[in-house]
Enzyme design. Sequence first.
Site, PDB file in Angstrom:
ATOM      1  N   GLY A  19      63.273  40.980  14.697  1.00  0.00           N
ATOM      2  CA  GLY A  19      62.901  39.907  15.620  1.00  0.00           C
ATOM      3  C   GLY A  19      62.256  40.402  16.901  1.00  0.00           C
ATOM      4  N   THR A  20      62.808  41.446  17.488  1.00  0.00           N
ATOM      5  CA  THR A  20      62.264  41.940  18.763  1.00  0.00           C
ATOM      6  C   THR A  20      60.832  42.418  18.567  1.00  0.00           C
ATOM      7  OG1 THR A  20      64.471  42.536  19.506  1.00  0.00           O
ATOM      8  CG2 THR A  20      62.622  43.650  20.587  1.00  0.00           C
ATOM      9  N   ASN A  30      69.673  30.618  20.314  1.00  0.00           N
ATOM     10  CA  ASN A  30      70.718  31.524  19.827  1.00  0.00           C
ATOM     11  C   ASN A  30      72.070  31.315  20.498  1.00  0.00           C
ATOM     12  OD1 ASN A  30      68.815  32.581  21.833  1.00  0.00           O
ATOM     13  ND2 ASN A  30      70.226  34.287  22.014  1.00  0.00           N
ATOM     14  N   GLN A  90      66.741  32.490  14.626  1.00  0.00           N
ATOM     15  CA  GLN A  90      68.044  31.838  14.415  1.00  0.00           C
ATOM     16  C   GLN A  90      67.960  30.640  13.462  1.00  0.00           C
ATOM     17  OE1 GLN A  90      71.026  32.846  15.257  1.00  0.00           O
ATOM     18  NE2 GLN A  90      70.517  34.429  16.743  1.00  0.00           N
ATOM     19  N   SER A 116      63.917  37.682  11.213  1.00  0.00           N
ATOM     20  CA  SER A 116      64.654  38.947  11.237  1.00  0.00           C
ATOM     21  C   SER A 116      65.714  38.940  10.138  1.00  0.00           C
ATOM     22  CB  SER A 116      65.318  39.112  12.606  1.00  0.00           C
ATOM     23  OG  SER A 116      66.085  40.286  12.625  1.00  0.00           O
ATOM     24  N   HIS A 150      68.434  40.649   9.423  1.00  0.00           N
ATOM     25  CA  HIS A 150      69.881  40.821   9.584  1.00  0.00           C
ATOM     26  C   HIS A 150      70.580  39.549  10.047  1.00  0.00           C
ATOM     27  CE1 HIS A 150      70.458  41.371  14.053  1.00  0.00           C
ATOM     28  NE2 HIS A 150      69.171  41.603  14.002  1.00  0.00           N
ATOM     29  N   THR A 162      54.846  53.599   7.856  1.00  0.00           N
ATOM     30  CA  THR A 162      55.209  53.497   6.442  1.00  0.00           C
ATOM     31  C   THR A 162      56.168  52.333   6.244  1.00  0.00           C
ATOM     32  OG1 THR A 162      54.955  55.869   6.226  1.00  0.00           O
ATOM     33  CG2 THR A 162      56.217  54.771   4.494  1.00  0.00           C
ATOM     34  N   CYS A 181      73.066  40.330  22.776  1.00  0.00           N
ATOM     35  CA  CYS A 181      72.125  41.142  23.562  1.00  0.00           C
ATOM     36  C   CYS A 181      72.469  41.133  25.038  1.00  0.00           C
ATOM     37  CB  CYS A 181      70.714  40.612  23.415  1.00  0.00           C
ATOM     38  SG  CYS A 181      70.315  40.280  21.736  1.00  0.00           S
TER      39      CYS A 181
HETATM   40  C1  LIG Z   1      66.413  33.903  18.903  1.00  0.00           C
HETATM   41  C2  LIG Z   1      66.346  35.383  18.705  1.00  0.00           C
HETATM   42  N1  LIG Z   1      65.157  35.989  18.748  1.00  0.00           N
HETATM   43  C3  LIG Z   1      65.026  37.312  18.560  1.00  0.00           C
HETATM   44  C4  LIG Z   1      66.124  38.108  18.321  1.00  0.00           C
HETATM   45  C5  LIG Z   1      65.941  39.596  18.144  1.00  0.00           C
HETATM   46  O1  LIG Z   1      66.062  39.945  16.796  1.00  0.00           O
HETATM   47  P1  LIG Z   1      66.381  41.459  16.346  1.00  0.00           P
HETATM   48  O2  LIG Z   1      67.816  41.695  16.607  1.00  0.00           O
HETATM   49  O3  LIG Z   1      66.045  41.469  14.884  1.00  0.00           O
HETATM   50  O4  LIG Z   1      65.480  42.345  17.132  1.00  0.00           O
HETATM   51  C6  LIG Z   1      67.395  37.522  18.277  1.00  0.00           C
HETATM   52  C7  LIG Z   1      68.599  38.353  18.059  1.00  0.00           C
HETATM   53  O5  LIG Z   1      69.684  38.039  18.494  1.00  0.00           O
HETATM   54  C8  LIG Z   1      67.506  36.126  18.474  1.00  0.00           C
HETATM   55  O6  LIG Z   1      68.684  35.508  18.435  1.00  0.00           O
END
Ligand SMILES: Cc1ncc(COP(=O)(O)O)c(C=O)c1O
Length: 379
Positions: free
Chosen positions: A69-70, A149, A178, A198, A200, A236, A322
């Site tokens: 996600g990031t 989130n 989310q 994302s 996970h 890769t 986070c």
């Molecule tokens: C709404 C949202 N965006 C982005 C992310 C970031 O995702 P990642 O942990 O895969 O970098 C999160 C992770 O908590 C999230 O809740």
Amino acid sequence: MIYFDNSATTKPHPDVLASYTEAAQTYFANPSSLHRLGGSAEQLLTACRKQAAQLLHVGEDEILFTSGGTEGNNLAIKGTAYRKKRLGNHIITTAVEHPSVLETCAELESQGFKVTYVDVDMYGYVAPEKIKAAITDETILVSVMHVNNELGTIQPIKTIGQMLTAHPKITYHVDGVQGAGKVALDIKESHIHLYTLSAHKFHGVKGSGILYKDENTHIAAQLSGGGQEQALRSGTENVPGITAMVKALRLAMEELRNHPAKLFELKEKLLGGLEKMDGVIVHSPPAGAPHIVNFSVPGLKPEVLVHALGEKDIYVSTKSACSSKNSDASAVLLACGVPDAQAESAIRVSFSYENTQAEVDYFLQILKETLTHLKKVMR
Ligand SMILES: Cc1ncc(COP(=O)(O)O)c(C=O)c1O
């Protein structure tokens, strides 16, 4: 063990881990290698891309594999800003986005871009009219998350997308991290140009994600290198992680289709129990996502409650993972106008399709006992 912190991350599904292991053992070659082993890894990657595209109802060429996600949010936002900077320097987002969006926007501001952080109502909703009112001749990007989130607020993604069709210069990015596998969303019908996922968060393995990029939308690459993923995301490809992610996405979407009410029923039960507890204030919107419930017990430090529940093998979180290491009030709740005392004591419970009604019952019983005990100790 009761794991109610699924918005922070989920436990990989056993079938997903089996796919991961098989891909890592059998298809370990570099998909760019010319030999037969490389060719079979490439074939697997192509099959994954095809399946991801089918699941998301988009084109195969519109799937970019990322690390999560990031990275997806950074690539979408910086990629659009740098690519379109000659067309304008204004970005619109909301006050309640994930740090991977807010911090990216702040970085762009330090480079001369202008960012409008549209405010939200008491439940975290952004009004499409406010987005519309913020648009200027300079606007090149609108970035709005699908599901919040911390609160579970579902933003009016389709309405905003429809409104933006009148502004062809603007790229529309949605952070879908989310929402994926929990709240249905049609990417094409919502006129989304960039959409972040994302693995996970839906029982995949950490380190894999997807950035959907509409075929007519252009972004600038943020990594220089071997030119993988249409030269927009060099490196890769993580073939086992991608294989696992696609499997996890299929399983999550099947769950959503086959048991659409399951998460809602868990949430209803939890809300019913919380309502009866003295001093508990629920912040999540009544019509929010089915898997997130945010509540406060003003006067009680949320870390204390998280640790007390942890002693009983029950796992929940304070705000989002986070930002949970610093004990300030939740910025999302403050943006909703929630008073400091409540914003400082927020707890988030987040479900996945693996949770059960019995777990919610047990959680409510332990929460009640724990609160009674902690209040006595505090007195
Ligand atoms: C709404 C949202 N965006 C982005 C992310 C970031 O995702 P990642 O942990 O895969 O970098 C999160 C992770 O908590 C999230 O809740």
